[in-house]
Motif scaffolding. Sequence first.
Motif, PDB file in Angstrom:
ATOM      1  N   ASP A  83    -113.159 -20.095  18.643  1.00  0.00           N
ATOM      2  CA  ASP A  83    -114.406 -19.420  18.306  1.00  0.00           C
ATOM      3  C   ASP A  83    -114.816 -19.979  16.941  1.00  0.00           C
ATOM      4  OD1 ASP A  83    -116.558 -17.682  18.416  1.00  0.00           O
ATOM      5  OD2 ASP A  83    -115.348 -15.868  18.592  1.00  0.00           O
ATOM      6  N   GLU A  84    -115.954 -19.579  16.454  1.00  0.00           N
ATOM      7  CA  GLU A  84    -116.379 -20.086  15.154  1.00  0.00           C
ATOM      8  C   GLU A  84    -115.393 -19.631  14.074  1.00  0.00           C
ATOM      9  OE1 GLU A  84    -120.210 -20.037  12.212  1.00  0.00           O
ATOM     10  OE2 GLU A  84    -120.526 -19.849  14.366  1.00  0.00           O
ATOM     11  N   GLY A  85    -114.773 -20.598  13.407  1.00  0.00           N
ATOM     12  CA  GLY A  85    -113.812 -20.306  12.349  1.00  0.00           C
ATOM     13  C   GLY A  85    -112.435 -19.892  12.846  1.00  0.00           C
ATOM     14  N   VAL A  86    -112.233 -19.884  14.154  1.00  0.00           N
ATOM     15  CA  VAL A  86    -110.949 -19.483  14.738  1.00  0.00           C
ATOM     16  C   VAL A  86    -110.431 -20.636  15.590  1.00  0.00           C
ATOM     17  CG1 VAL A  86    -109.742 -17.829  16.219  1.00  0.00           C
ATOM     18  CG2 VAL A  86    -111.651 -17.063  14.780  1.00  0.00           C
ATOM     19  N   PHE A  87    -109.183 -21.006  15.344  1.00  0.00           N
ATOM     20  CA  PHE A  87    -108.564 -22.103  16.065  1.00  0.00           C
ATOM     21  C   PHE A  87    -107.365 -21.603  16.860  1.00  0.00           C
ATOM     22  CE2 PHE A  87    -110.584 -23.957  12.350  1.00  0.00           C
ATOM     23  CZ  PHE A  87    -111.342 -24.960  12.937  1.00  0.00           C
ATOM     24  N   GLU A  88    -107.248 -22.104  18.084  1.00  0.00           N
ATOM     25  CA  GLU A  88    -106.090 -21.781  18.913  1.00  0.00           C
ATOM     26  C   GLU A  88    -104.999 -22.814  18.679  1.00  0.00           C
ATOM     27  OE1 GLU A  88    -104.672 -21.321  23.570  1.00  0.00           O
ATOM     28  OE2 GLU A  88    -106.782 -21.705  23.144  1.00  0.00           O
ATOM     29  N   ILE A  89    -103.794 -22.331  18.476  1.00  0.00           N
ATOM     30  CA  ILE A  89    -102.624 -23.208  18.441  1.00  0.00           C
ATOM     31  C   ILE A  89    -102.292 -23.499  19.895  1.00  0.00           C
ATOM     32  CG2 ILE A  89    -100.196 -23.379  17.818  1.00  0.00           C
ATOM     33  CD1 ILE A  89    -100.915 -21.542  15.414  1.00  0.00           C
ATOM     34  N   TYR A  90    -102.327 -24.763  20.241  1.00  0.00           N
ATOM     35  CA  TYR A  90    -102.324 -25.183  21.640  1.00  0.00           C
ATOM     36  C   TYR A  90    -101.204 -26.176  21.900  1.00  0.00           C
ATOM     37  CZ  TYR A  90    -104.595 -26.976  25.920  1.00  0.00           C
ATOM     38  OH  TYR A  90    -104.893 -27.347  27.193  1.00  0.00           O
ATOM     39  N   GLU A 112    -101.499 -24.427  10.507  1.00  0.00           N
ATOM     40  CA  GLU A 112    -102.262 -23.404   9.785  1.00  0.00           C
ATOM     41  C   GLU A 112    -103.028 -24.018   8.614  1.00  0.00           C
ATOM     42  OE1 GLU A 112     -99.263 -19.669  10.774  1.00  0.00           O
ATOM     43  OE2 GLU A 112     -99.150 -20.646   8.806  1.00  0.00           O
ATOM     44  N   ARG A 113    -102.396 -24.931   7.876  1.00  0.00           N
ATOM     45  CA  ARG A 113    -103.091 -25.610   6.778  1.00  0.00           C
ATOM     46  C   ARG A 113    -104.277 -26.416   7.303  1.00  0.00           C
ATOM     47  NH1 ARG A 113     -98.063 -25.790   5.164  1.00  0.00           N
ATOM     48  NH2 ARG A 113     -97.589 -27.854   5.988  1.00  0.00           N
ATOM     49  N   ALA A 114    -104.080 -27.073   8.446  1.00  0.00           N
ATOM     50  CA  ALA A 114    -105.167 -27.848   9.053  1.00  0.00           C
ATOM     51  C   ALA A 114    -106.333 -26.933   9.427  1.00  0.00           C
ATOM     52  CB  ALA A 114    -104.659 -28.610  10.278  1.00  0.00           C
ATOM     53  N   ALA A 115    -106.033 -25.735   9.900  1.00  0.00           N
ATOM     54  CA  ALA A 115    -107.090 -24.779  10.246  1.00  0.00           C
ATOM     55  C   ALA A 115    -107.858 -24.360   8.994  1.00  0.00           C
ATOM     56  CB  ALA A 115    -106.500 -23.557  10.948  1.00  0.00           C
ATOM     57  N   VAL A 116    -107.140 -24.047   7.923  1.00  0.00           N
ATOM     58  CA  VAL A 116    -107.779 -23.636   6.669  1.00  0.00           C
ATOM     59  C   VAL A 116    -108.619 -24.781   6.100  1.00  0.00           C
ATOM     60  CG1 VAL A 116    -107.312 -22.966   4.269  1.00  0.00           C
ATOM     61  CG2 VAL A 116    -106.072 -21.852   6.144  1.00  0.00           C
ATOM     62  N   GLU A 117    -108.095 -26.013   6.164  1.00  0.00           N
ATOM     63  CA  GLU A 117    -108.838 -27.181   5.665  1.00  0.00           C
ATOM     64  C   GLU A 117    -110.145 -27.382   6.427  1.00  0.00           C
ATOM     65  OE1 GLU A 117    -106.011 -30.343   6.084  1.00  0.00           O
ATOM     66  OE2 GLU A 117    -104.827 -29.641   4.375  1.00  0.00           O
ATOM     67  N   ARG A 118    -110.215 -26.875   7.640  1.00  0.00           N
ATOM     68  CA  ARG A 118    -111.425 -26.981   8.467  1.00  0.00           C
ATOM     69  C   ARG A 118    -112.227 -25.691   8.444  1.00  0.00           C
ATOM     70  NH1 ARG A 118    -107.547 -30.317   9.762  1.00  0.00           N
ATOM     71  NH2 ARG A 118    -108.012 -32.338  10.724  1.00  0.00           N
ATOM     72  N   SER A 119    -112.061 -24.917   7.369  1.00  0.00           N
ATOM     73  CA  SER A 119    -112.769 -23.661   7.140  1.00  0.00           C
ATOM     74  C   SER A 119    -112.416 -22.585   8.157  1.00  0.00           C
ATOM     75  CB  SER A 119    -114.292 -23.882   7.118  1.00  0.00           C
ATOM     76  OG  SER A 119    -114.615 -24.793   6.087  1.00  0.00           O
ATOM     77  N   GLY A 120    -111.219 -22.642   8.693  1.00  0.00           N
ATOM     78  CA  GLY A 120    -110.775 -21.609   9.620  1.00  0.00           C
ATOM     79  C   GLY A 120    -110.401 -20.336   8.894  1.00  0.00           C
ATOM     80  N   SER A 121    -110.708 -19.222   9.514  1.00  0.00           N
ATOM     81  CA  SER A 121    -110.341 -17.927   8.942  1.00  0.00           C
ATOM     82  C   SER A 121    -109.149 -17.313   9.675  1.00  0.00           C
ATOM     83  CB  SER A 121    -111.527 -16.971   9.003  1.00  0.00           C
ATOM     84  OG  SER A 121    -111.943 -16.803  10.353  1.00  0.00           O
TER      85      SER A 121
END
Length: 165
Positions: A83-90, A112-121
């Motif tokens: 979803d916007e700003g949300v990443f699934e660990i796949y 998790e760091r990769a998600a944050v670096e991509r503006s993930g919340s």
Amino acid sequence: MNTEQRTAGPTSRTVGALHVWEERFDDEAAVRLRALARLERAQLGTERVPIDPHNVPDDLVVHLMVGDQFGTAIGCGALVVADEGVFEIYRFYVRFDARGSGAGGVLLGALERAAVERSGSATVVETSSSLSDTVRFFQRHGYQQIAPWGRYATRPTSVCFSKVF
């Protein structure tokens, strides 16, 4: 496998004897690891949906590998857009013989760091209720159980988790 080749690049990181690097999803070592995961799930009776280990998801954001001190790939995992700003660990997987080495935690932290670096919340992840070690792994790493979403909502054995940053 040459460690220098595998760890080169802007997303590489070394933690103790473990190395994390970005790799193509269809890399030969990654495909082998996902095939091992599929075999393990089949042996445990938790293979719910046949997965082609070569199939690259359309919404792939990043794919990371973790290797031992010799540069041998022992785990892999990806982020896909949930979803916007949300990443699934796949397709998160660590070889059975490498569990307990810290590789899973190192790989999860890198994702998790990769998600944050991509503006993930937040990150979300799905697993099977019969994989109690996996459930405990995510709980130990700060994940809270949430209601199954999307394609997982109709799978009775799905257990979903989220971690908000």
